[in-house]
Scaffold this motif. Sequence first.
Motif, PDB file in Angstrom:
ATOM      1  N   ASP A  27       0.853  -1.181   0.000  1.00 49.00           N
ATOM      2  CA  ASP A  27       0.000   0.000   0.000  1.00 49.00           C
ATOM      3  C   ASP A  27       0.895   1.238   0.000  1.00 49.00           C
ATOM      4  N   VAL A  28       0.346   2.367  -0.448  1.00 51.32           N
ATOM      5  CA  VAL A  28       1.153   3.586  -0.580  1.00 51.32           C
ATOM      6  C   VAL A  28       1.782   3.949   0.769  1.00 51.32           C
ATOM      7  N   GLY A  29       3.094   4.138   0.754  1.00 48.33           N
ATOM      8  CA  GLY A  29       3.809   4.562   1.951  1.00 48.33           C
ATOM      9  C   GLY A  29       4.261   3.438   2.859  1.00 48.33           C
ATOM     10  N   SER A  30       3.723   2.234   2.656  1.00 43.00           N
ATOM     11  CA  SER A  30       4.016   1.131   3.574  1.00 43.00           C
ATOM     12  C   SER A  30       5.258   0.349   3.137  1.00 43.00           C
ATOM     13  N   PRO A  31       6.208   0.123   4.049  1.00 44.76           N
ATOM     14  CA  PRO A  31       7.365  -0.710   3.733  1.00 44.76           C
ATOM     15  C   PRO A  31       7.126  -2.168   4.100  1.00 44.76           C
ATOM     16  N   ARG A  32       5.882  -2.613   4.029  1.00 43.35           N
ATOM     17  CA  ARG A  32       5.520  -3.982   4.413  1.00 43.35           C
ATOM     18  C   ARG A  32       5.050  -4.764   3.198  1.00 43.35           C
ATOM     19  N   THR A  33       5.223  -6.077   3.267  1.00 43.52           N
ATOM     20  CA  THR A  33       4.739  -6.955   2.197  1.00 43.52           C
ATOM     21  C   THR A  33       4.104  -8.196   2.800  1.00 43.52           C
ATOM     22  N   THR A  34       3.079  -8.692   2.147  1.00 45.45           N
ATOM     23  CA  THR A  34       2.445  -9.937   2.603  1.00 45.45           C
ATOM     24  C   THR A  34       3.369 -11.133   2.417  1.00 45.45           C
ATOM     25  N   LEU A  35       4.437 -10.976   1.629  1.00 52.45           N
ATOM     26  CA  LEU A  35       5.339 -12.104   1.377  1.00 52.45           C
ATOM     27  C   LEU A  35       6.215 -12.418   2.589  1.00 52.45           C
ATOM     28  N   ALA A  36       6.351 -11.427   3.494  1.00 54.50           N
ATOM     29  CA  ALA A  36       7.185 -11.582   4.693  1.00 54.50           C
ATOM     30  C   ALA A  36       6.670 -10.555   5.701  1.00 54.50           C
ATOM     31  N   PRO A  37       5.578 -10.907   6.397  1.00 55.16           N
ATOM     32  CA  PRO A  37       4.862  -9.895   7.184  1.00 55.16           C
ATOM     33  C   PRO A  37       5.714  -9.204   8.244  1.00 55.16           C
ATOM     34  N   GLU A  38       6.775  -9.875   8.735  1.00 54.26           N
ATOM     35  CA  GLU A  38       7.604  -9.256   9.778  1.00 54.26           C
ATOM     36  C   GLU A  38       8.733  -8.402   9.187  1.00 54.26           C
ATOM     37  N   ALA A  39       8.926  -8.472   7.879  1.00 57.74           N
ATOM     38  CA  ALA A  39      10.082  -7.783   7.281  1.00 57.74           C
ATOM     39  C   ALA A  39       9.825  -6.294   7.131  1.00 57.74           C
ATOM     40  N   ASP A  40      10.907  -5.521   7.186  1.00 55.52           N
ATOM     41  CA  ASP A  40      10.864  -4.100   6.865  1.00 55.52           C
ATOM     42  C   ASP A  40      11.646  -3.928   5.557  1.00 55.52           C
ATOM     43  N   LEU A  41      10.935  -3.503   4.519  1.00 57.34           N
ATOM     44  CA  LEU A  41      11.567  -3.437   3.197  1.00 57.34           C
ATOM     45  C   LEU A  41      12.672  -2.382   3.139  1.00 57.34           C
ATOM     46  N   ARG A  42      12.762  -1.517   4.158  1.00 53.47           N
ATOM     47  CA  ARG A  42      13.778  -0.455   4.150  1.00 53.47           C
ATOM     48  C   ARG A  42      15.123  -0.917   4.701  1.00 53.47           C
ATOM     49  N   THR A  43      15.118  -2.070   5.391  1.00 52.29           N
ATOM     50  CA  THR A  43      16.352  -2.494   6.089  1.00 52.29           C
ATOM     51  C   THR A  43      16.725  -3.949   5.844  1.00 52.29           C
ATOM     52  N   ASP A  44      15.807  -4.778   5.374  1.00 47.42           N
ATOM     53  CA  ASP A  44      15.998  -6.229   5.461  1.00 47.42           C
ATOM     54  C   ASP A  44      16.571  -6.871   4.202  1.00 47.42           C
ATOM     55  N   LEU A  45      16.937  -6.058   3.204  1.00 46.34           N
ATOM     56  CA  LEU A  45      17.672  -6.585   2.058  1.00 46.34           C
ATOM     57  C   LEU A  45      19.154  -6.279   2.274  1.00 46.34           C
TER      58      LEU A  45
END
Lengths: 274, 274
Positions: free
Chosen positions: B78-96
Amino acid sequence: MLPSRPGPPALPAPDLRPELSPEQARAAFREGAVSPTSGWSDGYAQANLVVVPAAYAYDVLLFAQRNPKPCPVLDVSDVGSPRTTLAPEADLRTDLPLYRIWQDGQLVEERTDVSGAWRPDLVAFLIGCSFSFEGALTRAGVPLRHVEQGRNVAMYRTAVACRPAGRLHGPLVVSMRPIPAALVSTAVRVTAGMPGVHGAPVHIGAPEALGIADLAQPDFGDPVDIGPDEVPVFWACGVTPQAVIEQARVPFAITHAPGYMLITDLPDQKLLLP
Amino acid sequence: MLPSRPGPPALPAPDLRPELSPEQARAAFREGAVSPTSGWSDGYAQANLVVVPAAYAYDVLLFAQRNPKPCPVLDVSDVGSPRTTLAPEADLRTDLPLYRIWQDGQLVEERTDVSGAWRPDLVAFLIGCSFSFEGALTRAGVPLRHVEQGRNVAMYRTAVACRPAGRLHGPLVVSMRPIPAALVSTAVRVTAGMPGVHGAPVHIGAPEALGIADLAQPDFGDPVDIGPDEVPVFWACGVTPQAVIEQARVPFAITHAPGYMLITDLPDQKLLLP
């Protein structure tokens, strides 16, 4: 004396409809013929039509990405264009047999031609249709009761909610075909190989678990008789976006009328996996 | 006396990486570990990341619909959200493990954390990655030379243009794996069953027909040695959107660095057909 105005052209006889080329079928509809398209132009994919203003196009495309079983997108037009790569000669404003016009989520009119309602900000989505796998079912020996009974397929609004996207939300709509119990596995195998046109059934038997109280009262299409050794088998349906347009009160939309599809130039075989 | 600042954590030994859970792998990357992710967390799907302002989100989603081989969309935030249903606990801003920041089509920086660059108008697209079918190839007896050679996979910008969408246009990018000639059919069959992670190869042999002059000079990743009885096999690659960001001069974007993927909680098996 005024020349007499011609009425809608006579429909081709049922046994001739499978033989019509997609172009011949579309020409008949363009000239005003009105018929559900199940059984027409055997071997060619059919498509659901959803047309919305560009301001809603992202929500529709995201809804489709999140709900691929009811909304397998086959093509998206450029803004304002009534053209599709699925049938390059077709005009999406005239070449379907019957359209619906929606305002603020209300169905306001059915028409055979929507040229007068077209706007330069509209985007057209073509969504796969289960009619496209009916030829494969027939070839696999699975009977199609709605075709035999000369009826439109039966479609139902279910109690299952789709995954929302932006401003869009609404229930899953399913089509139902009665399948002889010994052929249900065959029907699953055949349709599983065509995810672009809804793929495998979403539900087999137990209509009450989908919130369908009475199979004899479909929400769209015609009731279809179910034989004693037959099971109702439910596929996700491309009418789902119409239930969403209604529930989410989309300000303006044009769709096909359920069962009255675009016949494309795309061979069904192209939708087969892999 | 100031406490010493810790450097990036030591990487897990190569033979331990397949055993890490997705959560353990993401925690290592969140703490600063940097490594290509091929071979990590065996059995779990990996994903390419493309983050753009909401004003570009429709173009990206339409581009993906029109180019499903390089861009199989697994999820959209969703707009603004760094979350994904593929890994609900992950933060897309830090976890790669490693990110790229783009401005006006220029790669301006690589970072291990993009929290400081995140904006409330961003939309994240997670796109299937061919690393997800590498486990299936291994189990089918197909060797993975880049893993054996301890290198990132080799990726190439091709002379094949993708189908444009809105303001987006650019070349197809492919990943290449050298496959023993007797196993090329096996590699096709195995990967054809996983269209959500690029599916069957787009091209087998004849790199010059793709406009690749020298396999030893990949545009992304590392060169990988090709044995005498091996054929270069090319799969559509999720780095394609990065070539598009560059060519179409997208004003702002964040992506993963090629080969440094999001490890999701989604089992590879879930991506199998049907």
